[in-house]
Scaffold this active site. Structure first.
Site, PDB file in Angstrom:
ATOM      1  N   ASN A   9     -94.960   5.624  25.802  1.00 51.18           N
ATOM      2  CA  ASN A   9     -95.348   6.991  25.733  1.00 51.18           C
ATOM      3  C   ASN A   9     -96.643   7.362  26.491  1.00 51.18           C
ATOM      4  OD1 ASN A   9     -96.272   9.145  24.111  1.00 51.18           O
ATOM      5  ND2 ASN A   9     -97.154   8.171  22.393  1.00 51.18           N
ATOM      6  N   TRP A  10     -96.250   8.307  27.421  1.00 50.57           N
ATOM      7  CA  TRP A  10     -97.677   8.445  28.319  1.00 50.57           C
ATOM      8  C   TRP A  10     -98.604   9.519  27.644  1.00 50.57           C
ATOM      9  CZ3 TRP A  10     -94.811   9.986  33.705  1.00 50.57           C
ATOM     10  CH2 TRP A  10     -94.574   8.677  34.295  1.00 50.57           C
ATOM     11  N   LYS A  11     -98.307  10.109  26.416  1.00 54.02           N
ATOM     12  CA  LYS A  11     -99.326  10.862  25.979  1.00 54.02           C
ATOM     13  C   LYS A  11     -99.633  12.081  27.034  1.00 54.02           C
ATOM     14  CE  LYS A  11    -100.557   7.121  22.826  1.00 54.02           C
ATOM     15  NZ  LYS A  11    -101.641   6.443  22.066  1.00 54.02           N
ATOM     16  N   HIS A  96     -95.908  11.127  15.438  1.00 51.32           N
ATOM     17  CA  HIS A  96     -97.102  10.366  15.903  1.00 51.32           C
ATOM     18  C   HIS A  96     -98.363  10.283  15.170  1.00 51.32           C
ATOM     19  CE1 HIS A  96     -99.652   8.094  18.825  1.00 51.32           C
ATOM     20  NE2 HIS A  96     -98.488   7.314  19.027  1.00 51.32           N
ATOM     21  N   GLU A  98    -101.105  10.378  16.359  1.00 50.08           N
ATOM     22  CA  GLU A  98    -102.092  11.755  16.775  1.00 50.08           C
ATOM     23  C   GLU A  98    -101.878  12.965  16.526  1.00 50.08           C
ATOM     24  OE1 GLU A  98    -102.937   8.126  20.344  1.00 50.08           O
ATOM     25  OE2 GLU A  98    -101.749   9.955  20.769  1.00 50.08           O
ATOM     26  N   GLU A 165     -96.224   1.940  13.631  1.00 50.79           N
ATOM     27  CA  GLU A 165     -97.461   1.844  14.536  1.00 50.79           C
ATOM     28  C   GLU A 165     -98.592   2.008  13.706  1.00 50.79           C
ATOM     29  OE1 GLU A 165     -97.070   3.449  18.997  1.00 50.79           O
ATOM     30  OE2 GLU A 165     -97.182   5.107  17.521  1.00 50.79           O
ATOM     31  N   GLY A 171    -104.186   1.919  20.492  1.00 47.71           N
ATOM     32  CA  GLY A 171    -105.352   2.305  21.549  1.00 47.71           C
ATOM     33  C   GLY A 171    -106.647   1.525  21.500  1.00 47.71           C
ATOM     34  N   SER A 204    -101.119  -1.013  20.710  1.00 42.31           N
ATOM     35  CA  SER A 204    -101.735  -1.843  21.919  1.00 42.31           C
ATOM     36  C   SER A 204    -100.719  -3.022  22.234  1.00 42.31           C
ATOM     37  CB  SER A 204    -103.103  -2.640  21.247  1.00 42.31           C
ATOM     38  OG  SER A 204    -103.810  -1.737  20.933  1.00 42.31           O
ATOM     39  N   GLY A 225     -98.032   2.516  24.587  1.00 45.92           N
ATOM     40  CA  GLY A 225     -98.952   3.422  24.985  1.00 45.92           C
ATOM     41  C   GLY A 225     -99.706   3.276  26.305  1.00 45.92           C
ATOM     42  N   GLY A 226    -100.917   3.000  26.277  1.00 39.74           N
ATOM     43  CA  GLY A 226    -101.663   2.781  27.517  1.00 39.74           C
ATOM     44  C   GLY A 226    -100.995   1.809  28.563  1.00 39.74           C
TER      45      GLY A 226
END
Length: 242
Positions: A9-11, A96, A98, A165, A171, A204, A225-226
């Site tokens: 997930n590049w956001k 999600h 966010e 999640e 994150g 994470s 994610g990251g």
């Protein structure tokens, strides 16, 4: 057999030029990955069309990060499921944390998006997870059960992915213990009518912890994610060794 799905997930990261550079480095790194592992990149809307052309016929699938529940209409800034399906998108992340935190997403609107995605032939990745306050208050189980039940009203569970999640782990670098993630994912599976639904862990996930996570009996993949922003990092996750 439940399908193993590793999804990045590049956001809100990567221009089209950056996305193309990523693919050039990433694709050779996963050539030897087990064919049974589905690899998905969930990228910004602006990257989807160009990446769809570059990935056509390959093993990497594309996903969007949101979709509206209406097929069309006066919804400025929104994207419909048919618009995604037209350019070869297979998956879409829905609900999600966010989106829930910053954009007013609820279990009810997430459910509408899941239904719209399925109607257009997309596979929804429905995200659920508890906050730090909810976990500290001993409410994890009830929060998760409620999110799953409300999010899956009238949903076809043969065309579905769920991602657990825990919000406090997204994150933050504070990963949920693999055994605890496995326990909660087992609880999610108990709420389903189809035990073969792929349930991912997200929060994470990185190259250092993916092997332990993927060794768990209930965990069928990862929503990353990251660590999905660097080709070498995501490739190591795709090539996990359980």
């Amino acid at each position: 057999m439940r399908k193993i799905i590793i999804a990045g997930n590049w956001k809100m990261h990567k221009t089209q030029a950056e996305a193309q550079a990523f693919l050039q480095e990433f694709k050779p790194l996963i050539e030897d990955a087990a064919e049974s592992r589905e690899v998905v990149l969930c990228v910004p809307f602006t990257d989807l069309s160009g990446m769809s052309q570059q990935l056509h016929g390959g093993r990497v699938r594309l996903g969007a990060q949101n979709v509206h529940w209406e097929p069309s209409g006066a919804y400025t800034g929104e994207i419909s499921a048919a618009m995604l399906a037209e350019i070869g998108i297979h998956y879409v992340v829905i609900g999600h944390s966010e989106r829930r935190q910053y954009f007013g997403e609820t279990d009810e609107t997430a459910n509408l998006r899941v239904l719209a995605a399925q109607k257009a032939g997309l596979i929804p990745i429905l995200c659920v997870g508890e906050s730090k306050a909810q976990r500290d208050a001993g409410e994890t189980e009830q929060v998760i059960i409620d999110q799953v039940k409300k999010g899956l009203v009238n949903v076809d569970q043969s065309n579905l992915v769920i991602a657990y999640e825990p919000i406090w782990a997204i994150g933050t670098g504070d990963t949920c213990a693999a055994t605890e993630a496995n326990r909660v994912i087992g609880l999610i599976r108990e709420q389903l009518t189809n035990s073969q639904v792929t349930i991912q862990y997200g929060g994470s996930v990185n190259a250092n912890n993916v092997d332990e996570i993927m060794a768990q009996s209930e965990i069928d993949g990862a929503l990353v994610g990251g660590a999905s922003l660097e080709p070498q990092s995501l490739a190591r996750i795709v090539n996990f060794q359980p």
